[in-house]
Scaffold this motif. Structure first.
Motif, PDB file in Angstrom:
ATOM      1  N   SER A   5       0.314  -1.276  -0.154  1.00 43.77           N
ATOM      2  CA  SER A   5      -0.360  -0.282  -0.180  1.00 43.77           C
ATOM      3  C   SER A   5       0.462   1.182  -0.090  1.00 43.77           C
ATOM      4  CB  SER A   5      -0.894  -0.464   1.002  1.00 43.77           C
ATOM      5  OG  SER A   5      -1.824   1.290   1.316  1.00 43.77           O
ATOM      6  N   ALA A   6       1.853   1.064   1.220  1.00 45.86           N
ATOM      7  CA  ALA A   6       2.930   2.425   0.905  1.00 45.86           C
ATOM      8  C   ALA A   6       3.719   2.236  -0.651  1.00 45.86           C
ATOM      9  CB  ALA A   6       4.134   2.233   1.462  1.00 45.86           C
ATOM     10  N   LEU A   7       3.665   1.969  -1.481  1.00 49.56           N
ATOM     11  CA  LEU A   7       4.430   1.891  -2.722  1.00 49.56           C
ATOM     12  C   LEU A   7       3.685   1.874  -3.361  1.00 49.56           C
ATOM     13  CD1 LEU A   7       7.169  -2.096  -2.556  1.00 49.56           C
ATOM     14  CD2 LEU A   7       7.415   0.739  -2.006  1.00 49.56           C
ATOM     15  N   ALA A   8       2.382   1.950  -3.417  1.00 46.93           N
ATOM     16  CA  ALA A   8       1.238   2.061  -4.217  1.00 46.93           C
ATOM     17  C   ALA A   8       1.599   3.918  -3.607  1.00 46.93           C
ATOM     18  CB  ALA A   8       0.131   1.470  -4.033  1.00 46.93           C
ATOM     19  N   ARG A   9       1.040   4.109  -3.017  1.00 48.11           N
ATOM     20  CA  ARG A   9       0.465   5.338  -2.826  1.00 48.11           C
ATOM     21  C   ARG A   9       1.996   6.566  -2.717  1.00 48.11           C
ATOM     22  NH1 ARG A   9      -2.111   7.419   2.290  1.00 48.11           N
ATOM     23  NH2 ARG A   9      -3.920   5.953   1.911  1.00 48.11           N
ATOM     24  N   ALA A  10       2.981   6.115  -2.897  1.00 50.61           N
ATOM     25  CA  ALA A  10       4.109   6.533  -3.246  1.00 50.61           C
ATOM     26  C   ALA A  10       4.114   6.645  -4.977  1.00 50.61           C
ATOM     27  CB  ALA A  10       5.659   6.072  -2.894  1.00 50.61           C
ATOM     28  N   ARG A  11       4.091   5.358  -5.855  1.00 50.27           N
ATOM     29  CA  ARG A  11       4.240   5.700  -7.355  1.00 50.27           C
ATOM     30  C   ARG A  11       2.756   6.763  -7.915  1.00 50.27           C
ATOM     31  NH1 ARG A  11       1.198   2.752 -11.740  1.00 50.27           N
ATOM     32  NH2 ARG A  11       2.596   2.296 -12.745  1.00 50.27           N
ATOM     33  N   TYR A  12       2.150   6.447  -7.187  1.00 49.07           N
ATOM     34  CA  TYR A  12       0.636   7.183  -7.265  1.00 49.07           C
ATOM     35  C   TYR A  12       1.226   8.747  -7.257  1.00 49.07           C
ATOM     36  CZ  TYR A  12      -2.808  10.370  -6.901  1.00 49.07           C
ATOM     37  OH  TYR A  12      -4.147  11.326  -7.228  1.00 49.07           O
ATOM     38  N   PHE A  13       1.923   9.164  -6.387  1.00 48.86           N
ATOM     39  CA  PHE A  13       2.739  10.399  -6.327  1.00 48.86           C
ATOM     40  C   PHE A  13       3.313  11.158  -6.904  1.00 48.86           C
ATOM     41  CE2 PHE A  13       0.307  10.220  -2.248  1.00 48.86           C
ATOM     42  CZ  PHE A  13      -0.611  11.247  -2.125  1.00 48.86           C
ATOM     43  N   VAL A  14       4.633  10.311  -7.203  1.00 48.88           N
ATOM     44  CA  VAL A  14       5.506  10.178  -8.296  1.00 48.88           C
ATOM     45  C   VAL A  14       4.649  10.696  -9.760  1.00 48.88           C
ATOM     46  CG1 VAL A  14       7.302   9.435  -8.977  1.00 48.88           C
ATOM     47  CG2 VAL A  14       7.508   9.380  -6.946  1.00 48.88           C
ATOM     48  N   ARG A  15       4.330   9.801  -9.959  1.00 51.93           N
ATOM     49  CA  ARG A  15       3.415  10.042 -11.181  1.00 51.93           C
ATOM     50  C   ARG A  15       2.951  10.965 -11.387  1.00 51.93           C
ATOM     51  NH1 ARG A  15       2.058   5.953 -15.155  1.00 51.93           N
ATOM     52  NH2 ARG A  15       0.464   6.947 -14.862  1.00 51.93           N
ATOM     53  N   GLU A  16       1.909  11.625 -10.263  1.00 56.03           N
ATOM     54  CA  GLU A  16       1.215  12.895  -9.919  1.00 56.03           C
ATOM     55  C   GLU A  16       2.459  13.783 -10.530  1.00 56.03           C
ATOM     56  OE1 GLU A  16      -1.740  13.271 -10.892  1.00 56.03           O
ATOM     57  OE2 GLU A  16      -2.475  11.428 -11.103  1.00 56.03           O
ATOM     58  N   PHE A  17       3.325  13.993  -9.694  1.00 55.17           N
ATOM     59  CA  PHE A  17       4.499  14.658  -9.615  1.00 55.17           C
ATOM     60  C   PHE A  17       4.779  15.410 -11.438  1.00 55.17           C
ATOM     61  CE2 PHE A  17       7.869  16.447  -8.283  1.00 55.17           C
ATOM     62  CZ  PHE A  17       7.935  18.258  -7.839  1.00 55.17           C
ATOM     63  N   SER A  18       6.171  14.243 -11.224  1.00 58.39           N
ATOM     64  CA  SER A  18       5.920  14.128 -12.957  1.00 58.39           C
ATOM     65  C   SER A  18       5.529  14.585 -13.995  1.00 58.39           C
ATOM     66  CB  SER A  18       6.968  12.407 -12.812  1.00 58.39           C
ATOM     67  OG  SER A  18       6.473  11.892 -13.238  1.00 58.39           O
ATOM     68  N   GLY A  19       4.123  14.111 -13.434  1.00 55.88           N
ATOM     69  CA  GLY A  19       3.456  14.967 -15.216  1.00 55.88           C
ATOM     70  C   GLY A  19       3.002  13.173 -15.861  1.00 55.88           C
ATOM     71  N   GLU A  20       3.640  12.306 -15.286  1.00 56.81           N
ATOM     72  CA  GLU A  20       3.749  10.985 -16.089  1.00 56.81           C
ATOM     73  C   GLU A  20       2.194  10.438 -15.971  1.00 56.81           C
ATOM     74  OE1 GLU A  20       5.076   6.457 -15.637  1.00 56.81           O
ATOM     75  OE2 GLU A  20       6.434   7.853 -15.248  1.00 56.81           O
ATOM     76  N   ALA A  21       1.241  10.722 -15.612  1.00 56.15           N
ATOM     77  CA  ALA A  21      -0.157  10.395 -14.913  1.00 56.15           C
ATOM     78  C   ALA A  21      -0.956  11.285 -16.231  1.00 56.15           C
ATOM     79  CB  ALA A  21      -0.718  10.292 -13.969  1.00 56.15           C
ATOM     80  N   ALA A  22      -1.110  12.703 -16.889  1.00 50.96           N
ATOM     81  CA  ALA A  22      -1.132  13.177 -16.963  1.00 50.96           C
ATOM     82  C   ALA A  22      -1.686  12.799 -18.753  1.00 50.96           C
ATOM     83  CB  ALA A  22      -0.639  14.692 -17.775  1.00 50.96           C
ATOM     84  N   TYR A  23      -0.788  11.843 -19.088  1.00 52.69           N
ATOM     85  CA  TYR A  23      -0.961  10.901 -20.947  1.00 52.69           C
ATOM     86  C   TYR A  23      -1.714   9.713 -20.205  1.00 52.69           C
ATOM     87  CZ  TYR A  23      -1.011   8.235 -25.172  1.00 52.69           C
ATOM     88  OH  TYR A  23      -1.041   7.365 -25.643  1.00 52.69           O
ATOM     89  N   ASP A  24      -2.506   9.458 -19.098  1.00 49.52           N
ATOM     90  CA  ASP A  24      -3.400   8.571 -18.789  1.00 49.52           C
ATOM     91  C   ASP A  24      -4.136   8.961 -18.779  1.00 49.52           C
ATOM     92  OD1 ASP A  24      -1.249   6.449 -19.084  1.00 49.52           O
ATOM     93  OD2 ASP A  24      -1.062   6.485 -16.880  1.00 49.52           O
ATOM     94  N   ARG A  25      -4.586   9.862 -18.461  1.00 46.73           N
ATOM     95  CA  ARG A  25      -5.777  11.062 -17.755  1.00 46.73           C
ATOM     96  C   ARG A  25      -6.126  11.339 -19.125  1.00 46.73           C
ATOM     97  NH1 ARG A  25      -2.816  13.311 -13.198  1.00 46.73           N
ATOM     98  NH2 ARG A  25      -2.257  14.608 -14.318  1.00 46.73           N
TER      99      ARG A  25
END
Length: 64
Positions: A5-25
């Motif tokens: 769970s902690a790793l999943a949260r960390a991955r989420y925040f890193v993707r959001e902060f880096s902008g990587e999740a923008a393409y998925d959205r």
């Protein structure tokens, strides 16, 4: 909280902060409005995003 769970949260925040999740959205949004829509590749999406950011004078990427 478990390690997974902690790793999943960390991955989420890193993707959001880096902008990587923008393409998925973007893809999810495009598919929700038109399932047959042609979606650009991640590379084309990032290039267009960077070009738009550099063209915006408020972003401060301009030279001199």
């Amino acid at each position: 909280m478990s390690l997974r769970s902690a790793l999943a949260r960390a991955r989420y925040f890193v993707r959001e902060f880096s902008g990587e999740a923008a393409y998925d959205r973007y893809v999810a949004h495009a598919r929700s409005h038109d399932p047959n829509a042609e979606v650009p590749t991640r590379r084309a999406f990032e290039r267009a995003r960077t070009d738009a950011r550099e063209a915006d004078p408020r972003e401060g990427f301009g030279c001199c």
